[in-house]
Enzyme design. Structure first.
Site, PDB file in Angstrom:
ATOM      1  N   CYS A 288       0.970  -0.993  -0.152  1.00  0.00           N
ATOM      2  CA  CYS A 288      -0.105   0.058   0.139  1.00  0.00           C
ATOM      3  C   CYS A 288       1.346   0.998  -0.049  1.00  0.00           C
ATOM      4  O   CYS A 288       2.329   1.397   0.317  1.00  0.00           O
ATOM      5  CB  CYS A 288      -0.515   0.080   1.029  1.00  0.00           C
ATOM      6  SG  CYS A 288      -0.601  -0.217   3.201  1.00  0.00           S
ATOM      7  N   SER A 321       3.560  -2.575   4.160  1.00  0.00           N
ATOM      8  CA  SER A 321       3.599  -0.704   3.667  1.00  0.00           C
ATOM      9  C   SER A 321       4.193  -0.486   3.233  1.00  0.00           C
ATOM     10  O   SER A 321       5.670  -0.949   2.616  1.00  0.00           O
ATOM     11  CB  SER A 321       3.832  -0.090   5.159  1.00  0.00           C
ATOM     12  OG  SER A 321       4.840  -0.200   5.265  1.00  0.00           O
ATOM     13  N   ASP A 322       4.539   0.632   2.690  1.00  0.00           N
ATOM     14  CA  ASP A 322       5.643   1.502   2.151  1.00  0.00           C
ATOM     15  C   ASP A 322       6.022   1.758   2.597  1.00  0.00           C
ATOM     16  O   ASP A 322       5.764   1.829   4.137  1.00  0.00           O
ATOM     17  CB  ASP A 322       4.964   2.764   0.884  1.00  0.00           C
ATOM     18  CG  ASP A 322       6.080   3.051  -0.390  1.00  0.00           C
ATOM     19  OD1 ASP A 322       7.035   2.019   0.234  1.00  0.00           O
ATOM     20  OD2 ASP A 322       5.912   3.507  -0.794  1.00  0.00           O
ATOM     21  N   CYS A 323       7.547   1.783   2.829  1.00  0.00           N
ATOM     22  CA  CYS A 323       8.541   2.018   3.696  1.00  0.00           C
ATOM     23  C   CYS A 323       8.418   3.292   4.643  1.00  0.00           C
ATOM     24  O   CYS A 323       8.130   4.536   4.056  1.00  0.00           O
ATOM     25  CB  CYS A 323      10.047   1.942   3.458  1.00  0.00           C
ATOM     26  SG  CYS A 323      10.707   0.150   3.075  1.00  0.00           S
ATOM     27  N   ALA A 325       5.978   4.362   5.714  1.00  0.00           N
ATOM     28  CA  ALA A 325       3.990   4.557   5.761  1.00  0.00           C
ATOM     29  C   ALA A 325       3.128   4.720   6.724  1.00  0.00           C
ATOM     30  O   ALA A 325       2.574   5.725   7.386  1.00  0.00           O
ATOM     31  CB  ALA A 325       3.409   3.798   4.442  1.00  0.00           C
TER      32      ALA A 325
END
Ligand SMILES: *[C@@H]1O[C@H](CO)[C@@H](O)[C@H](O)[C@H]1NC(C)=O
Ligand SMILES: *[C@@H]1O[C@H](CO)[C@@H](O)[C@H](O)[C@H]1NC(C)=O
Ligand SMILES: *[C@@H]1O[C@H](CO)[C@@H](O)[C@H](O)[C@H]1NC(C)=O
Ligand SMILES: *[C@@H]1O[C@H](CO)[C@@H](O)[C@H](O)[C@H]1NC(C)=O
Ligand SMILES: *[C@@H]1O[C@H](CO)[C@@H](O)[C@H](O)[C@H]1NC(C)=O
Ligand SMILES: *[C@@H]1O[C@H](CO)[C@@H](O)[C@H](O)[C@H]1NC(C)=O
Ligand SMILES: *[C@@H]1O[C@H](CO)[C@@H](O)[C@H](O)[C@H]1NC(C)=O
Ligand SMILES: *[C@@H]1O[C@H](CO)[C@@H](O)[C@H](O)[C@H]1NC(C)=O
Ligand SMILES: *[C@@H]1O[C@H](CO)[C@@H](O)[C@H](O)[C@H]1NC(C)=O
Ligand SMILES: *[C@@H]1O[C@H](CO)[C@@H](O)[C@H](O)[C@H]1NC(C)=O
Length: 805
Positions: A288, A321-323, A325
């Protein structure tokens, strides 16, 4: 087919807090360790967990651990494992740098590796050193996409996963790779266009499915019926979910940007590639994104994560998650003013299984104890994670992949594929007087800031390549070359170096000018403000061209499109090639095409707009359709009707093809039962409205497909490949539809004088359906138009959809 996503809650939306530019300083990757990145916790070259000698070295007896009993089903083993772990330990294992649980023999694992177009040197899971000094660096995705060759896309995935698995065996990479990037490139200014397959949702989806199948599938196991135990060569992740295509545009940044997206655009454009990636590609992960969607961060949105991805699409795998996020949610957006514990709980409850970051590690256990989220939710996430690790052989190994090693990285075959992929993608944009292929010349001037490009050719999310072949290297092999930079770098601040380059062109029999951008112009966290060549590059090209004696060939290296009208319209510039960022073999691929060793067949996967376009609408406007009230034009070839430098799908060849059509289906008749209701559509006032305008696709069986065959004849004088693009247009009179849309494509090789038949079988619901304002998909009745090819070569036919009682 259910409606593609649940209704959005506009009421909850918070306005993105004043778009303050945030420094990118916080976004510093953690330092890489020098020791084995996927080191097991005891000395030895272990590549999987359930090895009795490893347990023995830890003072444990493997027999005591049911999770290592490979005769049992994964769900039983995973339950045993999760049941042994305490709450504190669980929290440390739902982050990308999972700690493992030493007391039960579970080693640490680094989830974050990347393989966008080769194994990348990004993420703590992967590293290069003297044991593995490099991996094959293929063209950036936007160029491979231009080949429109599905088997190439799959082959690239297969070769990348072979190198990745070999690096894992050598302790240099993980087994879980956060690739590909399947965001639709909605705006030409986006700094990450280079990472994507372009602007067409179907093409992006088909690329994603093929690349994911190439990365993940192990030959012979594709048809495993229990998809939760299907073995994986490596695990992919389709990202960034969703409507993420703005990085840093003036003072708007991706961590604060609230993408206002209509349900129509969400279903039709932004979700479609993800749906294909999950359902058709069977990816084992989705990531995401940072941006909010209508006020809600996707990494904390249960409607999307649990509802759409997990339940509707039935993901077999984990959501990551994107890093950082969650950090973005808590500290940048201050979403609902949540505390760290609330942020962690919100995301976990929403269905975010793995965090790239540290909030779960630091706050999840407390959040569970405070009753903000149940431990059962954490257990479910851990189970998804461990099932993927079991499928990918982390626990038991995969014998058929155990022998992959150094010989499988950067070998001749892989390097040749890098060259072939670039050749297949490169697009011939102009070729006056059949200047290309170039006849052998005595002296060639090779000028411009990319004439000796190396690092620039591999773009971003790259690894360390096996070795570079720059254009200068490649052309120097073939004859006498005069090399001049023309500009100090792509920013080309002044004309200091132009004179020497123009002199070289004056004294040569032919001139190749290599221009374009690099990551200093378009990159992650760097969108463009205009579509022009940077700095003095345009002046440089014009001055060199004016003084040149022989023909001038312009080669443009870039990811996002550049307005090169000046070159298109300059009669002294005989030919133009677009070479994307062509990967480590880029120089060879360009030379192969210039001298006719390969006949170009690539097509632009994104519209090349005129620079004026970006002055007509802000990057922040997400709508694909024109907004007449604001004077915004439409986006992508589907909705933009104005003039362009080069349209989507454009690309020339050294030969000519002619098309003819055989046996098209002319009509589709669907009998409706009492419960299959007719729905209305909005028609323009002067147009004919059928009695039963449309039926919901959800109400239909959608078995109907139509078939036709395009015979492609090579009527020119050189063998070559042709991409047959197939488009549909909806019945006239329906308001607010696309102009046309891609419904299929096939690349075919045809020898001079030969004819190859390309057969298409196309599902009516998937290809003729329209998404309405509420996100419902309808199949309209009436006369749809099917077109194969562009312009002069094109053939078309109408297909009539009729409903009967
Ligand atoms: C691991 O393998 C390498 C190369 O095969 C070898 O040099 C090294 O000694 C091994 N390490 C251990 C601890 O067995
Ligand atoms: C898997 O199924 C496809 C489609 O039915 C078939 O073409 C392929 O041969 C099968 N593969 C294996 C390994 O059985
Ligand atoms: C996770 O938390 C522990 C303390 O509970 C800490 O020692 C460790 O460094 C943290 N790990 C990460 C990756 O933040
Ligand atoms: C071309 O680039 C390579 C790598 O940056 C460099 O080593 C080489 O000196 C350059 N060649 C010339 C002629 O400048
Ligand atoms: C031209 O630009 C370079 C930087 O790219 C700079 O070092 C140089 O001084 C400039 N020359 C002139 C004449 O302005
Ligand atoms: C193409 O050929 C025409 C006619 O011979 C000539 O006038 C024109 O200059 C040529 N163009 C280029 C780019 O060589
Ligand atoms: C093109 O689209 C614009 C924006 O909606 C519209 O105003 C215009 O009429 C269209 N032109 C044509 C030729 O369809
Ligand atoms: C179709 O032809 C027009 C007019 O010649 C041209 O401007 C356009 O670029 C062509 N489109 C494609 C996709 O080739
Ligand atoms: C292709 O066809 C066009 C138009 O008929 C013609 O001008 C051109 O010379 C042909 N090109 C080749 C390579 O045969
Ligand atoms: C598609 O790519 C594959 C793999 O590189 C290649 O073998 C094939 O020739 C390509 N097809 C065409 C039509 O270019």
């Amino acid at each position: 087919m259910a409606k593609s996503f649940t209704r959005l809650f506009f009421s909850l939306s918070i306005l993105a807090i004043a778009f303050l530019a945030v420094s990118t300083a916080r976004y510093t990757p953690r330092p890489k360790s020098r020791f084995q990145s996927q080191a097991f916790d005891v000395p030895g070259n272990y590549t999987y967990v359930c090895d009795a000698s490893r347990f023995a070295a830890l003072g444990l007896d493997m027999k005591d651990f049911v999770y290592c009993d490979s005769s049992l089903p994964y769900d039983v083993r995973v339950k045993d494992l999760v049941d042994r772990i305490t709450l504190e330990e669980k929290a440390r294992n739902v982050i990308d740098e999972a700690s493992g649980v030493p007391r039960i023999g579970l080693p640490p694992y680094k989830w974050w590796s990347e393989a966008l177009h080769g194994v990348a040197n990004a993420g703590p899971g992967t590293f290069f050193d003297e044991v593995v000094p490099g991996a094959t660096s293929f063209p950036n995705v936007i160029l491979s996409a231009a080949s429109f060759n599905q088997s190439l896309w799959k082959t690239l995935g297969q070769v990348v996963s072979t190198e990745a698995r070999a690096m894992y065996n050598l302790g240099h990479a993980g087994l879980t790779f956060w690739s590909p990037n399947i965001n639709v490139a909605r705006d030409p200014r986006w700094g990450r266009v280079l990472e994507t397959p372009g602007e067409d949702p179907l093409t992006v989806g088909v690329y994603g499915v093929n690349y994911v199948r190439g990365l993940q599938d192990i030959e012979g196991t594709e048809n495993t019926t229990d998809l939760n135990s299907r073995p994986l060569k490596i695990a992919s992740s389709c990202k960034h979910f969703a409507a993420y295509d703005l990085d840093q545009w003036f003072n708007v940044d991706r961590r604060h940007f609230d993408a206002k997206v209509s349900e129509q655009d969400m279903t039709e454009t932004f979700l479609r590639p993800f749906e294909m990636c999950v359902k058709e590609g069977d990816t084992s992960s989705v990531m995401c994104s940072f941006n909010n969607i209508n006020g809600i961060p996707p990494c904390a949105d249960p409607r999307f994560l649990k509802g759409v991805i997990r339940e509707q699409w039935n993901l077999h795998g984990y959501i990551v998650s994107d890093c950082w996020a969650i950090d973005t949610i808590v500290t940048d957006q201050k979403f609902l003013d949540v505390t760290s514990e609330e942020g962690a709980a919100l995301s976990m409850k929403a269905g975010l299984d793995l965090e790239c970051g540290h909030y779960y590690n630091d706050s999840l256990a407390t959040a569970v104890r405070e009753g903000r989220v149940s431990e059962h939710d954490v257990d479910k996430s851990l189970s998804y994670l461990y099932v993927v690790l079991m499928r990918v052989g982390f626990f038991d190994g995969i014998p058929s992949l155990a022998s992959l090693g150094k010989k499988d990285i950067c070998n001749d075959e892989h390097i040749e594929l890098a060259r072939e992929a670039a050749r297949q993608g490169i697009v011939l944009l102009k070729n006056d007087n059949a200047t290309l292929p170039l006849k052998p010349v005595k002296k060639l001037a090779l000028v411009g800031p990319h004439a000796n490009a190396t690092v620039a050719m591999i773009g971003n999310y790259a690894g360390i390549p096996c070795h570079y072949v720059s254009p200068l290297d490649a052309f120097s092999e073939l004859g006498d070359v005069a090399y001049e930079v023309g500009c100090a770098d792509v920013k080309c601040h002044n004309d200091t170096h132009v004179y020497k380059a123009a002199e070289a062109a004056k004294n040569a029999d032919a001139t190749i000018i290599l221009v374009g951008t690099d990551l200093s112009i378009e990159a992650e966290e760097r969108d463009r403000e205009d579509l022009l060549l940077p700095g003095y590059q345009t002046e440089m090209v014009n001055q060199i061209t004016d003084l040149s004696t022989g023909p001038v060939i312009l080669v443009v290296m870039c990811g996002g499109p550049i307005d090169i009208s000046f070159a298109k319209n300059n009669p002294k510039i005989a030919a133009i090639l677009w070479a994307g960022f062509p990967g480590e073999q880029g120089g060879n691929a360009i030379a192969d095409i210039v001298f006719g060793k390969y006949n170009p067949g690539g097509r632009l996967p994104i519209t090349w707009h005129e620079n004026g376009y970006v002055g007509m609408l802000p990057m922040t406007s997400m709508a694909l359709r024109p907004i007449d009230g604001l004077g915004y034009p439409g986006r992508t070839y589907k909705f933009f009707n104005g003039s362009t430098v080069y349209p989507f799908g454009y690309g020339l060849s050294y030969t000519n093809f002619s098309y003819s059509l055989t046996a098209p289906t002319r009509s589709i008749h669907i009998s409706l039962t009492r419960l299959q209701q007719c729905r209305s559509m909005v028609y323009s006032s002067d147009s004919f409205q059928p009695e039963c305008p449309a039926v919901l696709v959800d109400d239909l069986s959608c078995d109907e497909s139509f078939e036709f065959e395009v015979a492609v004849k090579n009527v020119g004088s050189m063998d070559g490949s042709e991409v047959v693009m197939v488009y549909s247009s909806p019945p006239s009179g329906i308001v607010g539809t696309h102009i046309k849309q891609v419904i299929g494509f096939e690349r075919v090789f045809v020898k001079v004088g030969d004819t190859e038949k390309v057969k298409f079988s196309i599902n009516a619901c998937k290809s003729l359906g329209l998404v309405d304002g509420s996100g419902y998909i309808l199949l309209p009745s009436g006369s749809h138009t099917i077109m194969a090819g562009d312009n002069s070569t094109s053939v078309s036919f109408p297909i009539q959809v009729n409903y009967h009682n």
